[in-house]
Design a protein around this motif. Structure first.
Motif, PDB file in Angstrom:
ATOM      1  N   LYS A  30       0.841  -1.207   0.000  1.00 18.67           N
ATOM      2  CA  LYS A  30       0.000   0.000   0.000  1.00 18.67           C
ATOM      3  C   LYS A  30       0.875   1.256   0.000  1.00 18.67           C
ATOM      4  O   LYS A  30       0.616   2.211  -0.748  1.00 18.67           O
ATOM      5  N   ALA A  31       1.927   1.271   0.801  1.00 14.51           N
ATOM      6  CA  ALA A  31       2.827   2.423   0.859  1.00 14.51           C
ATOM      7  C   ALA A  31       3.527   2.636  -0.489  1.00 14.51           C
ATOM      8  O   ALA A  31       3.675   3.777  -0.944  1.00 14.51           O
ATOM      9  N   ILE A  32       3.937   1.557  -1.135  1.00 16.43           N
ATOM     10  CA  ILE A  32       4.592   1.651  -2.440  1.00 16.43           C
ATOM     11  C   ILE A  32       3.622   2.217  -3.476  1.00 16.43           C
ATOM     12  O   ILE A  32       3.970   3.097  -4.260  1.00 16.43           O
ATOM     13  N   HIS A  33       2.369   1.745  -3.458  1.00 14.95           N
ATOM     14  CA  HIS A  33       1.362   2.253  -4.400  1.00 14.95           C
ATOM     15  C   HIS A  33       1.067   3.724  -4.146  1.00 14.95           C
ATOM     16  O   HIS A  33       0.928   4.508  -5.092  1.00 14.95           O
ATOM     17  N   GLU A  34       0.988   4.120  -2.866  1.00 10.89           N
ATOM     18  CA  GLU A  34       0.764   5.529  -2.540  1.00 10.89           C
ATOM     19  C   GLU A  34       1.926   6.387  -3.024  1.00 10.89           C
ATOM     20  O   GLU A  34       1.722   7.475  -3.569  1.00 10.89           O
ATOM     21  N   LEU A  35       3.139   5.892  -2.840  1.00 11.45           N
ATOM     22  CA  LEU A  35       4.313   6.621  -3.314  1.00 11.45           C
ATOM     23  C   LEU A  35       4.267   6.762  -4.836  1.00 11.45           C
ATOM     24  O   LEU A  35       4.555   7.824  -5.387  1.00 11.45           O
ATOM     25  N   GLY A  36       3.857   5.694  -5.508  1.00 10.89           N
ATOM     26  CA  GLY A  36       3.707   5.748  -6.968  1.00 10.89           C
ATOM     27  C   GLY A  36       2.688   6.787  -7.386  1.00 10.89           C
ATOM     28  O   GLY A  36       2.907   7.548  -8.339  1.00 10.89           O
ATOM     29  N   SER A  95       1.659  12.250  -9.751  1.00 12.47           N
ATOM     30  CA  SER A  95       0.999  13.566  -9.684  1.00 12.47           C
ATOM     31  C   SER A  95       1.978  14.717  -9.927  1.00 12.47           C
ATOM     32  O   SER A  95       1.559  15.860 -10.010  1.00 12.47           O
ATOM     33  N   VAL A  96       3.264  14.414 -10.048  1.00  9.55           N
ATOM     34  CA  VAL A  96       4.287  15.450 -10.216  1.00  9.55           C
ATOM     35  C   VAL A  96       4.550  15.700 -11.700  1.00  9.55           C
ATOM     36  O   VAL A  96       4.648  14.774 -12.493  1.00  9.55           O
ATOM     37  N   SER A  97       4.667  16.982 -12.041  1.00 10.54           N
ATOM     38  CA  SER A  97       5.078  17.367 -13.407  1.00 10.54           C
ATOM     39  C   SER A  97       6.401  18.105 -13.308  1.00 10.54           C
ATOM     40  O   SER A  97       6.631  18.879 -12.382  1.00 10.54           O
ATOM     41  N   ILE A  98       7.256  17.876 -14.274  1.00 12.61           N
ATOM     42  CA  ILE A  98       8.560  18.552 -14.302  1.00 12.61           C
ATOM     43  C   ILE A  98       8.704  19.305 -15.597  1.00 12.61           C
ATOM     44  O   ILE A  98       8.383  18.841 -16.647  1.00 12.61           O
TER      45      ILE A  98
END
Length: 134
Positions: free
Chosen positions: A120-126, A131-134
């Motif tokens: 679950k933590a890995i999926h949340e981190l993913g 959600s990040v744009s560069i």
């Protein structure tokens, strides 16, 4: 649609190995990278279907339409595969970083409940990363 479960391991020499888990018989492949493993497994699966057709296997209709693979790893293989900071996953899952390092190295085995917390933590981190744009 049902997915084909593939268990993936990274060998000490860096080779990635994958084998199917939920279809009759089984299909295995390897590659020098995860992408190469996926490509090789797809080819091996196509060969598997072709041979099943030639042999007129009874179970062929059950799997013929399957085209999607779901890759599964144990915790130690996951951390070998991806260079992710172990302490970040430990913090996100609420697990002691020292214990998480033991899971990551394969020195300790997580319970099913603890493995689900890590997943679950890995999926949340993913999701956070997506959600990040560069």
């Amino acid at each position: 649609m049902k997915k084909i479960n593939v268990y993936v391991e990274k060998a000490e020499d860096g080779t990635y190995w994958g084998s199917t888990q939920n279809i009759p018989g089984g299909v295995s492949a390897f590659g020098n990278s995860l992408d190469e493993l996926k490509q090789n497994l797809k080819v091996a699966f196509e060969d598997y279907i072709e041979v099943a057709e030639d042999l007129n296997e009874e179970w062929l209709d059950e799997i013929k339409g399957l085209t999607e693979f779901e890759y599964r790893l144990d915790i130690a293989s996951f951390f070998k595969l991806l260079p992710i900071k172990i302490s970040a996953i430990a913090e996100k899952s609420g697990i002691n970083p020292s214990l998480m390092r033991q899971y990551a190295s394969g020195k300790a085995n997580a319970s099913e409940e603890r493995a689900k917390r890590i997943e679950k933590a890995i999926h949340e981190l993913g999701e956070d990363l997506l959600s990040v744009s560069i």
